[in-house]
Design a protein around this motif. Structure first.
Motif, short mmCIF file in Angstrom:
data_model
loop_
_atom_site.label_atom_id
_atom_site.label_comp_id
_atom_site.label_asym_id
_atom_site.label_seq_id
_atom_site.Cartn_x
_atom_site.Cartn_y
_atom_site.Cartn_z
N PRO A 159 0.82 -1.22 0.00
CA PRO A 159 0.00 0.00 0.00
C PRO A 159 0.86 1.27 0.00
O PRO A 159 1.85 1.36 0.72
N CYS A 160 0.44 2.23 -0.82
CA CYS A 160 1.05 3.56 -0.85
C CYS A 160 -0.08 4.59 -0.76
O CYS A 160 -1.19 4.34 -1.22
N TYR A 161 0.21 5.77 -0.21
CA TYR A 161 -0.87 6.68 0.18
C TYR A 161 -0.70 8.07 -0.42
O TYR A 161 0.41 8.57 -0.59
N PHE A 162 -1.83 8.70 -0.72
CA PHE A 162 -1.88 10.11 -1.11
C PHE A 162 -2.83 10.82 -0.15
O PHE A 162 -4.02 10.53 -0.09
N TRP A 163 -2.28 11.77 0.62
CA TRP A 163 -3.06 12.43 1.66
C TRP A 163 -3.58 13.80 1.26
O TRP A 163 -4.34 14.42 2.01
N GLY A 164 -3.18 14.29 0.10
CA GLY A 164 -3.47 15.68 -0.27
C GLY A 164 -4.93 16.05 -0.22
O GLY A 164 -5.31 17.09 0.32
N ARG A 165 -5.79 15.21 -0.80
CA ARG A 165 -7.21 15.57 -0.86
C ARG A 165 -7.86 15.46 0.51
O ARG A 165 -8.65 16.32 0.91
N LEU A 166 -7.55 14.42 1.25
CA LEU A 166 -8.10 14.25 2.60
C LEU A 166 -7.69 15.43 3.50
O LEU A 166 -8.53 16.02 4.19
N ASN A 167 -6.41 15.78 3.49
CA ASN A 167 -5.93 16.87 4.33
C ASN A 167 -6.61 18.19 3.97
O ASN A 167 -7.00 18.97 4.86
N LYS A 168 -6.75 18.47 2.69
CA LYS A 168 -7.37 19.72 2.25
C LYS A 168 -8.80 19.82 2.76
O LYS A 168 -9.21 20.83 3.33
N GLU A 169 -9.57 18.75 2.55
CA GLU A 169 -10.98 18.77 2.91
C GLU A 169 -11.18 18.81 4.43
O GLU A 169 -11.96 19.62 4.96
N TRP A 170 -10.46 17.96 5.14
CA TRP A 170 -10.69 17.86 6.58
C TRP A 170 -10.11 19.04 7.35
O TRP A 170 -10.57 19.38 8.43
N ASP A 171 -9.08 19.68 6.79
CA ASP A 171 -8.59 20.91 7.42
C ASP A 171 -9.67 21.99 7.38
O ASP A 171 -9.82 22.78 8.32
N ILE A 172 -10.43 22.04 6.27
CA ILE A 172 -11.52 23.01 6.17
C ILE A 172 -12.62 22.66 7.17
O ILE A 172 -13.07 23.50 7.96
N VAL A 173 -13.04 21.41 7.16
CA VAL A 173 -14.17 20.98 7.99
C VAL A 173 -13.83 21.09 9.48
O VAL A 173 -14.63 21.62 10.26
N HIS A 174 -12.65 20.62 9.86
CA HIS A 174 -12.33 20.56 11.29
C HIS A 174 -11.56 21.80 11.77
O HIS A 174 -11.98 22.45 12.74
N ARG A 175 -10.47 22.15 11.10
CA ARG A 175 -9.65 23.25 11.60
C ARG A 175 -10.30 24.61 11.38
O ARG A 175 -10.21 25.50 12.23
N GLN A 176 -10.97 24.78 10.23
CA GLN A 176 -11.56 26.08 9.93
C GLN A 176 -12.93 26.24 10.59
O GLN A 176 -13.24 27.28 11.16
N PHE A 177 -13.76 25.19 10.51
CA PHE A 177 -15.13 25.30 11.00
C PHE A 177 -15.39 24.54 12.30
O PHE A 177 -16.49 24.58 12.83
N GLY A 178 -14.37 23.85 12.81
CA GLY A 178 -14.47 23.28 14.14
C GLY A 178 -15.43 22.13 14.29
O GLY A 178 -15.89 21.84 15.40
N ARG A 179 -15.73 21.44 13.22
CA ARG A 179 -16.66 20.32 13.32
C ARG A 179 -15.93 19.04 13.70
O ARG A 179 -14.79 18.82 13.30
N ARG A 180 -16.62 18.21 14.45
CA ARG A 180 -16.17 16.84 14.66
C ARG A 180 -16.52 16.04 13.43
O ARG A 180 -17.51 16.32 12.76
N ILE A 220 -4.93 10.76 13.51
CA ILE A 220 -4.57 11.08 14.90
C ILE A 220 -3.33 11.98 14.94
O ILE A 220 -3.26 12.94 15.71
N GLU A 221 -2.36 11.67 14.07
CA GLU A 221 -1.15 12.50 14.03
C GLU A 221 -1.47 13.93 13.59
O GLU A 221 -0.86 14.89 14.07
N ARG A 222 -2.44 14.07 12.69
CA ARG A 222 -2.74 15.39 12.13
C ARG A 222 -3.66 16.21 13.04
O ARG A 222 -3.47 17.43 13.18
N TYR A 223 -4.65 15.56 13.66
CA TYR A 223 -5.66 16.30 14.41
C TYR A 223 -5.61 16.07 15.92
O TYR A 223 -6.40 16.64 16.66
N GLY A 224 -4.68 15.24 16.37
CA GLY A 224 -4.40 15.11 17.78
C GLY A 224 -5.58 14.67 18.63
O GLY A 224 -6.38 13.83 18.21
N GLU A 225 -5.68 15.26 19.82
CA GLU A 225 -6.69 14.83 20.78
C GLU A 225 -8.11 15.10 20.30
O GLU A 225 -9.07 14.52 20.84
N ALA A 226 -8.28 15.97 19.31
CA ALA A 226 -9.62 16.22 18.77
C ALA A 226 -10.25 14.94 18.23
O ALA A 226 -11.49 14.80 18.24
#
Length: 249
Positions: A159-180, A220-226
Motif C-alpha cells: 500500500p502507498c498513500y496520497f493524503w493531499g485531498r483528505l488533508n485539504k478537505e478535513w482541514d476546512i471541515v475541522h480546523r476552519q469550521f471546528g466540526r467533529r 490522529i497524528e494530524r488532528y491530535g486529541e480532537a
C-alpha cells in the motif's frame, strides 16, 4: 451553517464525510461519479494491450496515471513487483479475472500470464474520459477516469498513500469550521478488493488491517486529541445489502 453556530454552538457540530475508500475506477450507481482513493498499491500497472497467445496471454503494461503522487517511482522494473507463480487480478471496474504469472519482461514492459476468460463485452482498456491536465487547488490530486489494471492478488501488494485531498478537505471541515468528523470505513477500496471493484470485501484482511491502521494513525497524528471526539464508523447500511452491496458479511 457557520453563522448559525455563532449563536448555537452545538448546531451542526458533527459532519459525516464521504467514506475514505471505495470508487476510483468508474462512476458507481446512484453516486454517478468516481471517488479517488487514498491508497493504491506500488505494484499496480495499467494494462494498455492484451494479446492472446498459444502459451498464455501477454499483457502490455505501463505506470498508472497519477502514480507519482503516491510516492511510486516511474518506470519501476516489473521483476521487482511480479514473479513467476504470483496470482494476479485483471480488472477494469466492470469485469475481472485472475491468472498466474508465467514470465516477466522488463525491457518490453510485458507480463505473460495463464489464459483467462474474456468478458462478453470485452475488456475496457481505454480511459472513459480525458486525463486531467492540472490539479484543482480545491480538490488536490490527479486521478484517471477508468482504465484496466493489473494488480497483485496473492501475495498482495504494497500500500502507498496520497493524503493531499483528505488533508485539504478535513482541514476546512475541522480546523476552519471546528466540526467533529465521522470517520467512515466502509468497503474495501477498489485497489484492495477481491475483484477490483467497490462495495465488496478485501482480498487480504491482513493488508486491509494495515491500511486502516495507517489511515487512522495519519488522522490522529494530524488532528491530535480532537480525534477522541470524532465518531469512528465501521460499515454502512447493512440492511440495504440488496441495493448495492456485492458481498455477504
Amino acid at each position: 451553517m457557520d453563522a448559525v453556530r455563532r449563536w448555537a454552538p452545538k448546531a451542526w457540530s458533527l459532519q459525516r464525510d464521504a467514506w475514505l475508500t471505495g470508487m476510483d475506477d468508474r462512476p458507481v450507481g446512484f453516486l454517478g461519479r468516481n471517488q479517488p482513493n487514498i491508497v493504491r498499491e506500488r505494484e499496480t500497472r495499467r494494462i494498455v494491450r492484451i494479446n492472446r497467445e498459444a502459451d498464455g496471454v501477454g499483457l502490455q503494461v505501463e505506470d498508472f496515471f497519477g502514480h507519482e503522487q503516491y510516492g511510486i517511482p516511474s518506470g519501476r522494473p516489473l521483476h521487482e513487483d511480479y514473479h513467476v507463480g504470483d496470482e494476479v487480478l485483471i480488472a477494469d471496474g466492470t469485469s475481472h479475472a485472475r491468472a498466474r504469472v508465467l514470465a516477466v519482461d522488463d525491457r518490453a514492459s510485458r507480463i505473460r500470464v495463464t489464459p483467462f476468460e474474456e468478458p462478453p463485452e470485452g475488456w475496457k482498456l481505454a480511459y472513459i474520459g480525458p486525463l486531467p491536465k492540472k490539479e484543482n487547488p480545491a480538490a488536490p490530486g490527479l486521478f484517471p477516469p477508468g482504465g484496466c489494471y493489473l494488480r497483485k492478488f496473492r501475495p498482495s501488494g504494497t500500500p502507498c498513500y496520497f493524503w493531499g485531498r483528505l488533508n485539504k478537505e478535513w482541514d476546512i471541515v475541522h480546523r476552519q469550521f471546528g466540526r467533529r468528523l465521522i470517520v467512515n470505513f466502509v468497503d474495501a477500496p477498489s485497489e484492495l478488493s477481491v475483484d477490483g471493484r467497490p462495495w465488496t470485501v478485501p482480498r487480504d484482511y491482513a493488508e486491509w488491517h494495515t491500511v486502516v491502521h495507517r489511515i487512522t494513525s495519519h488522522l490522529i497524528e494530524r488532528y491530535g486529541e480532537a480525534t477522541l471526539d470524532f465518531y469512528w464508523s465501521v460499515f454502512n447500511e447493512p440492511d440495504l445489502r440488496p441495493v448495492f452491496w456485492r458481498a455477504n458479511w
